[in-house]
Design a protein around this motif. Structure first.
Motif, PDB file in Angstrom:
ATOM      1  N   VAL A 169       0.803  -1.238   0.000  1.00 56.23           N
ATOM      2  CA  VAL A 169       0.000   0.000   0.000  1.00 56.23           C
ATOM      3  C   VAL A 169       0.824   1.270   0.000  1.00 56.23           C
ATOM      4  N   GLN A 212       2.634   1.699  -3.195  1.00 55.79           N
ATOM      5  CA  GLN A 212       1.622   1.932  -4.221  1.00 55.79           C
ATOM      6  C   GLN A 212       1.239   3.405  -4.234  1.00 55.79           C
ATOM      7  N   ARG A 213       1.034   3.921  -3.044  1.00 56.65           N
ATOM      8  CA  ARG A 213       0.664   5.338  -2.963  1.00 56.65           C
ATOM      9  C   ARG A 213       1.763   6.204  -3.531  1.00 56.65           C
ATOM     10  N   MET A 257       1.691   5.953  -7.362  1.00 53.53           N
ATOM     11  CA  MET A 257       0.554   6.644  -7.967  1.00 53.53           C
ATOM     12  C   MET A 257       0.740   8.153  -7.878  1.00 53.53           C
ATOM     13  N   GLU A 258       1.258   8.610  -6.753  1.00 52.03           N
ATOM     14  CA  GLU A 258       1.492  10.055  -6.631  1.00 52.03           C
ATOM     15  C   GLU A 258       2.548  10.495  -7.627  1.00 52.03           C
ATOM     16  N   HIS A 289      -8.049  -3.269 -11.598  1.00 54.20           N
ATOM     17  CA  HIS A 289      -9.339  -3.739 -11.127  1.00 54.20           C
ATOM     18  C   HIS A 289      -9.594  -3.284  -9.699  1.00 54.20           C
ATOM     19  N   MET A 343     -10.959  -0.701  -7.523  1.00 50.51           N
ATOM     20  CA  MET A 343     -11.779   0.513  -7.596  1.00 50.51           C
ATOM     21  C   MET A 343     -11.291   1.562  -6.609  1.00 50.51           C
ATOM     22  N   GLY A 344     -10.713   1.105  -5.519  1.00 48.65           N
ATOM     23  CA  GLY A 344     -10.205   2.054  -4.542  1.00 48.65           C
ATOM     24  C   GLY A 344      -9.133   2.927  -5.157  1.00 48.65           C
ATOM     25  N   LEU A 345      -8.249   2.291  -5.914  1.00 53.54           N
ATOM     26  CA  LEU A 345      -7.186   3.041  -6.563  1.00 53.54           C
ATOM     27  C   LEU A 345      -7.779   4.046  -7.536  1.00 53.54           C
ATOM     28  N   ALA A 365     -10.675   5.490  -7.333  1.00 57.65           N
ATOM     29  CA  ALA A 365     -11.278   6.608  -6.600  1.00 57.65           C
ATOM     30  C   ALA A 365     -10.225   7.631  -6.207  1.00 57.65           C
ATOM     31  N   GLN A 366      -9.029   7.165  -5.901  1.00 54.92           N
ATOM     32  CA  GLN A 366      -7.992   8.083  -5.435  1.00 54.92           C
ATOM     33  C   GLN A 366      -7.318   8.807  -6.580  1.00 54.92           C
ATOM     34  N   PHE A 367      -7.419   8.296  -7.760  1.00 57.76           N
ATOM     35  CA  PHE A 367      -6.499   8.767  -8.794  1.00 57.76           C
ATOM     36  C   PHE A 367      -7.149   9.346 -10.057  1.00 57.76           C
ATOM     37  N   VAL A 392     -15.608   9.930 -12.285  1.00 54.60           N
ATOM     38  CA  VAL A 392     -15.390   9.059 -11.139  1.00 54.60           C
ATOM     39  C   VAL A 392     -16.462   9.292 -10.075  1.00 54.60           C
ATOM     40  N   LEU A 401     -17.720  -3.407  -3.048  1.00 54.88           N
ATOM     41  CA  LEU A 401     -16.536  -2.809  -2.442  1.00 54.88           C
ATOM     42  C   LEU A 401     -16.639  -2.835  -0.922  1.00 54.88           C
TER      43      LEU A 401
END
Lengths: 347, 302, 333
Positions: free
Chosen positions: A208, A211-212, A215-216, A234, A236-238, A240-242, A260, A279
């Motif tokens: 995690v 990953q953050r 992605m940032e 796949h 969905m949380g990712l 939502a953040q991105f 989104v 989710l």
């Protein structure tokens, strides 16, 4: 960067994509079709897929395995190998239709117009050559007229953009952690400042926190060169953040494209609805809700709407025999579902 | 990266074409394997039919008129010693096959046993076996084979002793190859799961790992056969083979000894040479084909 | 009642090289007690390198501890022989992460189920065996006729992982080590697999150790949690409190970085400090901790925050200490 965009998104009204987005779309995919001719029959991996993306926009592509999301990326890069074949459609980046280019043209377009960071890229780094050599190698043919030191400067700049020390240039892959290797792959992807970046599950093997970080990094890098990003995954949380927009794929078709916020608050297609309700969140401990049934084999698609066997509304004759076509709703959303065929935007 | 979900669910099972059809479709794609097998098959047929049609005795001296060029009566001609070369080729091919298969099987068997023991049990046993292999490998094989073969009493040199001489320094390679494959396999998760399911060490070796190594073992076997056939050939060409037998190399050696080319008996050395090229060529093609089969990454897409 | 499995001050150290020996501490002084009469689901959470996989390998008997002991029903597992060893194997099972790697590609998927049935004599006849397999496969949502007789590459990842879980159902072990069972599976299938695991515990009395880096699924399925970082326990206790109200700076970072599928819960603005250099003394998290103090150069013990919550951090040094051996007492069942 993050705080400004984050503020804009926590606004309860639907927020438009970043202001830097130009008006004309930088990527236009139209009616893309890919078929695989296997020993066991024909499988339509991509069926009439169309969507648009503007510079600076981030699109998340979700779907189960076999839904066609990776195939879409490969098709846009013209990397589909036999027994697969691109049967039709266009993928226009800027002014150029990638499907109309010849071998040389496409080779030139890869990395300079459109970059692809494949799944597991970090494990495909050459273990016996230094990172720097690999970066230079990737862009050598594109920059044949630049001097060696100019190319190396570019690489150093790219490494800094992904928050890595330029000294990484001289290191070997095994000296880097998973997250660092993935950022090297992102750096290679942005070396030539492409207009479109496709990242296929860039963080699937990372924990995690890393990953953050990754992605940032993609966020920041994209801002810098104002590219459009397609994030395939796949989680969905990712998404939502991105991302700004979400596209849902099922059995080779694009069943819904929405912002989104729309996707999370008001999904229209029954499959998207099922995805959202499955989710986990902190308020429903102990409640497990999956999606019944299995994704269909592309060799034996159900008739009519491919989702109808698993759909709570799928018992009508219409769903079983007639293929739904994509419909653009008033808000700009696209849904491919019989439930909405009467709501097409007029004009 | 594009995967096709072959998940069945509501639909009936997808019909699979038969094993035979799939095999032939594969052969169409793997041309090396196909051609290699075809040539080898042709040679086998030649040998079998030849042995049935012509009396083996005709392969030995004074069986026919000497120095006859190819004709209807003697399709391959005869040599200085009155050997019917058609018979000689058939018998010679048969004997080459015996040496090849014998030495190949022996070498591969040793490789399997030592390779497995070494990789699976590790420790000092592994170090010992690996050490021996590494020490023996740089020894010049040709030299040793020649020395051994030439010190043997001429009467002791038979096709079986030839096979042994050949195996003597050939077993290290299959041992090391199989060992490295087992080492990799040992770490695979299905071996851990087998352990969790209560399977014993030997069960794991024979039932879990060995079946997955069949392509490698087959490739090692063909490789061994290749080396054995080649070694027996050059030893015989040097005159170190069982001289009475019509081994292909022997025929060439005796042809050379009698100055066959200068005397215009061109068919005498050329026929065994062509035969040897066909054998080694087909084996080499099979090895290349098996390599592609065993290594899916090399496998050409359809 | 015997303790089913105990770890007593177990440490695992890997050393490399002879001259300039470099050692990596994979696990440091971990003690855990799993009781037979209280089946529970315990999460072991951590990033890669935290030691969670090492812990799994130790529990399964695949590697031996450098110091400390692993005790199964009163006996050290390295001394187990014959029948007792088989009993240990039978009662301690695993579900692994990669749905493909657990299958032997030479055999059909049936092999995964038939081998343990045979070795552990779980069925009286072929028909009985087939029945049990059908039952287990149906329980995970598969149709036996769709998957039996197929080769692993002919099935999807989701189906394969479901078969893995069916194997666990079939064996009904006492302790199941689930090492990232859903991380390589599509999001839509995760709920199904997790539910099956939860039912195993609730209806069949199987204790589960759920190893993951995904705190959202951990929250849903387990009762208690241990958070590992580079081989040491950072925080442990009731899963609700640890995730909703993390005390240790590392846990806070983890919880903050979870990609919540919720637009109003965004990643924290706190910058992630990259790890610099190796520091072997003191708190393992020191170099990345925003609250690091001078005293952190010595190893912090576990401090009791409340009955079901403990953290190894000097921020709580006013609280009573907890000995490593007593960790299990703070984990609710």
């Amino acid at each position: 960067m993050s705080s400004a965009v984050a503020d804009a998104r926590t606004d309860s009204t639907a927020a438009p994509p970043s202001e830097k987005a130009a008006l004309a779309p930088v990527l236009r995919v139209q009616n893309l079709e890919v078929t695989y001719y296997t020993d066991l029959g024909r499988a339509k991996a991509l069926d009439d897929v169309s969507f648009e993306l503007r510079s600076g926009e981030k699109l998340g592509m979700v779907g189960e395995s076999g839904s066609g999301k990776s195939t879409l990326a490969l098709a846009m890069m013209r990397m589909i190998k036999p027994p697969g074949r691109i049967e039709g459609g266009r993928a226009i980046v800027g002014d150029t239709d990638l499907m109309s280019l010849d071998e040389d043209g496409m080779r030139h377009a890869r990395l300079s117009k459109i970059a692809y960071i494949p799944q597991g890229a970090m494990n495909s780094l050459n273990p016996v050559t230094r990172i720097g050599a690999q970066m230079v190698d990737a862009v050598k043919s594109h920059l044949s007229r630049e001097s060696r030191s100019a190319v190396e400067d570019r690489c150093a700049h790219a490494l800094r953009s992904v928050d890595l020390d330029p000294g990484v240039f001289r290191m070997y892959a095994h000296e880097l952690s998973g997250g660092m290797k993935q950022r090297v792959c992102i750096a290679i992807g942005i070396l030539l400042q492409p207009q479109v970046i496709i990242a296929d599950e860039p963080t699937s093997a990372l924990d995690v926190v890393t990953q953050r970080q990754v992605m940032e990094t993609i966020d920041r890098v994209q801002d810098e060169i104002n590219a459009a990003v397609i994030l395939i995954g796949h989680d969905m949380g990712l998404m939502a953040q991105f991302v700004d927009k979400v596209a849902v794929m099922y059995a080779g078709r694009l069943v819904e494209v929405a912002t989104v916020r729309e996707m999370f608050t008001d999904p229209k297609h029954p499959y998207s609805q099922a995805l959202i309700s499955s989710l986990p969140n902190l308020n429903n401990k102990g409640v497990f809700q999956g999606i019944p049934g299995l994704a269909p084999s592309l060799l034996r698609l159900p008739g009519g709407c491919a989702f109808h066997p698993r759909c709570p509304h799928g018992q009508e004759e219409l769903q079983r025999s007639v293929r739904p076509e994509p419909v653009t709703l008033a808000s700009g959303r696209i849904v491919t579902c019989h439930l909405y065929s009467g709501e097409a935007k007029h004009g | 990266m594009a995967t096709i979900a072959l998940a069945s669910g509501v639909e009936e099972r997808v019909q699979q074409p038969s094993q035979v059809t799939l095999f032939f479709r594969y052969l169409r794609r793997n041309k090396s394997l196909a051609i290699g097998l075809a040539v080898l098959l042709a040679l086998v047929l030649f040998t079998v039919i030849g042995l049935l049609v012509v009396s083996p005795k005709a392969a030995y001296p004074l069986a026919a008129m000497t120095k006859q060029p190819p004709s209807w009566k003697y399709p391959f001609g005869t040599d200085f010693f009155g050997r019917n070369l058609l018979a000689a080729m058939a018998v010679g091919l048969w004997q080459t096959a015996v040496i090849g298969v014998l030495a190949g099987a022996l070498g591969t068997l040793i490789g399997i046993i030592l390779g497995f023991i070494s990789a699976y049990f590790g420790g000092w046993l592994d170090n010992l076996i690996r050490g021996i292999c590494q020490v023996l490998t740089p020894i010049p094989v040709l030299l040793i084979q020649v020395v051994v073969a030439s010190t043997l009493d001429k009467r002791d040199v038979t096709i079986f002793t030839m096979a042994l001489i050949v195996v003597m320094l050939a077993w290290m390679w299959p041992t090391l190859v199989i060992r490295s494959q087992v080492l990799t396999m040992k770490e695979r998760q299905f071996v851990s799961v087998a352990k969790l399911s209560g399977v014993s060490d030997f069960g794991i070796i024979f039932k879990e790992i060995l079946p997955n190594l069949l392509p490698f073992i087959a490739a090692a076997f063909v490789g061994q056969v290749f080396s054995a056939v080649f070694a027996s050939f050059y030893l015989a060409v040097l005159g170190l083979g069982p001289l009475r037998e019509p081994l292909l190399g022997n025929i060439i050696w005796s042809a050379q000894g009698q100055g066959a080319f200068f005397n215009g008996w061109w068919w005498w050395p050329i026929e065994p040479a062509i035969a040897m090229i066909l054998i080694l060529g087909s084996l080499a093609l099979i090895i290349m084909g098996l390599d592609e089969l065993a290594n899916p990454r090399v496998r050409r897409s359809e | 009642m015997d303790n089913l499995l105990e770890l007593k001050n177990v440490s695992k150290v890997y050393s490399r090289g002879v001259v300039n020996a470099q050692s990596t501490i994979a696990l440091q002084d971990i003690s855990l007690t799993l009781r037979e009469d209280e089946p529970t689901i315990l999460t072991v959470a951590g990033e890669s390198g935290s030691g969670k996989t090492t812990l799994a390998m130790l529990l399964l008997g695949f590697i031996t501890p450098t110091t400390g002991q692993i005790v199964y029903r009163g006996k050290n597992i390295t001394t187990l022989q014959g029948k007792e060893r088989m009993a240990y194997r039978r009662e301690v099972q695993a579900v692994f992460q990669d749905p493909f790697a657990v299958f032997n590609p030479f055999y059909t998927v049936d092999h995964l189920l038939t081998v343990p049935i045979r070795r552990f004599k779980l069925a009286k006849s072929k028909a009985d065996a087939r029945n049990r397999m059908d039952e287990a496969l149906t329980a995970v949502g598969l149709r036996p006729e769709d998957v039996l007789g197929r080769f692993p590459h002919q099935l999807s990842g989701g189906q394969r992982q479901r078969i893995n879980v069916a194997r666990a159902l079939l064996l009904k072990p006492r302790l199941l080590i689930a090492d990232e069972p859903v991380s390589m599976v599509d999001a839509s299938l995760r709920a199904n697999i997790l539910e099956t695991l939860r039912n195993l515990q609730r209806d069949h009395g199987v204790s589960i150790i759920y190893i993951t880096h995904d705190l959202t699924t951990a929250y849903h399925i387990s009762k208690s949690i241990i958070v590992l970082y580079r081989g040491g326990v950072m925080e442990a206790g009731d899963v609700d409190t640890v995730i909703k109200d993390p005390q240790h700076p590392y846990t806070r970072l983890l919880v903050d970085s979870i990609p919540w599928p919720n637009l109003d819960q965004r990643w924290g603005a706190e910058k992630i400090i990259a790890r610099s250099g190796g520091n072997s003394e003191g708190c393992r998290f020191r170099s990345r901790c925003p609250a690091a103090m001078e005293i952190c150069k010595t190893q912090p013990p576990l401090f009791r925050i409340n009955d079901h919550h403990t953290a190894a951090c000097y921020l709580y040094e006013k609280q009573p200490e907890v000995a490593a051996e007593n960790l299990s007492e703070l984990l609710p069942v």
